[in-house]
Scaffold this active site. Structure first.
Site, mmCIF file in Angstrom:
data_model
loop_
_atom_site.group_PDB
_atom_site.id
_atom_site.type_symbol
_atom_site.label_atom_id
_atom_site.label_comp_id
_atom_site.label_asym_id
_atom_site.label_seq_id
_atom_site.Cartn_x
_atom_site.Cartn_y
_atom_site.Cartn_z
ATOM 1 C CB SER A 1 -0.908 0.022 1.237
ATOM 2 O OG SER A 1 -1.576 1.268 1.362
ATOM 3 C CE1 TYR B 1 -3.844 -2.231 4.949
ATOM 4 C CE2 TYR B 1 -3.242 -0.037 4.206
ATOM 5 C CZ TYR B 1 -3.675 -1.314 3.933
ATOM 6 O OH TYR B 1 -3.934 -1.680 2.624
#
Length: 283
Positions: free
Chosen positions: A160, A173
């Protein structure tokens, strides 16, 4: 489908069911889009997901479209499950050439959430790292020996843009995705000479079921900060993964490829400068 550029290849895609809360099964996510794309190019695909019924639905759709696909319920945090997943690929199709480590528990980003670090819950930290980092490691650990039996293979991990920048939230995350990037570099370095390529895709905002939950106002704000006039869709990620696992990418390894419409590369001032006309370097 058997005559495509991936004909004769066997792939595993984790997180391929794309089950998410109220959106449930009718909206494809990144994993299911990748599985469908690989199948359309001739690969036989094992769709792995914690939600077995969702994976089976996606596999059935592929079969109805003329492809080869089976589903398996897998918790990527369980080494026994991951071993069984790899064994399923070999048992059903005789080999393994492609692994897409994509599984993620994105519902935790909403409940209990992923706030700034002083509000982080230790349980959330452990749970997210278990899925994203341990799951990725276990996939590589058990796929690589099987790939080596037939001369190598290609691994693509879902990272990501959050793993490459500081954010006001997404603390665990982002940290977990940064760890995934390092796994990619390690696998490429350790097994590249034996025919294993390993890369990552780093999506920005992709309109898959979890992302839709953030609401249109925030989606529009992301789009304002992209170089493209829109944010991404699952198919955009699937196209890049398909390239990376194909022979067309034979000289690409150890890379983290952003699929984000230019979101992460531009100046933080760019979006405001577009609207204000205040641009450095202009008289």
């Amino acid at each position: 489908m058997n005559g495509g550029i991936l004909a004769g290849k066997v792939a595993i895609v984790t997180g391929a069911g794309s089950f998410h809360g109220d959106h449930q099964l009718h909206l494809p996510g990144q994993g299911s889009a990748v599985a469908a794309k690989l199948a359309s190019l001739g690969a036989a695909v094992v769709l792995a997901d914690l939600h077995g019924e969702a994976a089976e639905l996606r596999a059935k759709q592929i079969r109805e479209n003329g492809g080869q696909a089976v589903a398996v319920r897998v918790d990527v945090r369980s080494e026994a499950d991951v071993e069984r997943m790899v064994a399923t690929a070999v048992g059903e199709f005789g080999r393994l050439d492609i692994l897409h480590n994509n599984a993620a528990d994105l519902e935790r980003l909403f409940d209990p959430g992923d706030p700034e670090i002083t509000r982080m819950e230790a349980g959330t930290w452990h749970a997210v790292f278990s899925t994203l980092v341990l799951g990725t490691m276990l996939g590589c650990k058990h796929a690589i020996p099987v790939m080596l039996r037939t001369g190598g293979g290609s691994i693509v991990c879902t990272s990501s843009t959050s793993g490459e920048m500081g954010e006001l939230n997404l603390t665990v995350y982002g940290a977990a995705k940064a760890a995934v990037n390092q796994i990619v570099r390690s696998v490429s370095t350790q097994y590249g000479k034996q025919g294993i390529r390993c890369n990552a895709v780093a999506p920005g905002l992709i309109l898959s079921p979890p992302s839709l939950a953030i609401g249109q106002e925030l989606i529009d704000e992301y789009a304002r900060h992209c170089d493209t006039p829109y944010v991404g869709e699952p198919a955009d990620v699937a196209e890049v993964v398909a390239f990376l696992v194909s022979d067309a990418a034979r000289y690409v390894s150890g890379q983290v490829i952003r699929v984000d419409g230019g979101f992460a590369q531009q100046s933080p001032l760019a979006a405001d400068s577009r609207s204000s006309g205040l641009v450095a370097g202009v008289n």
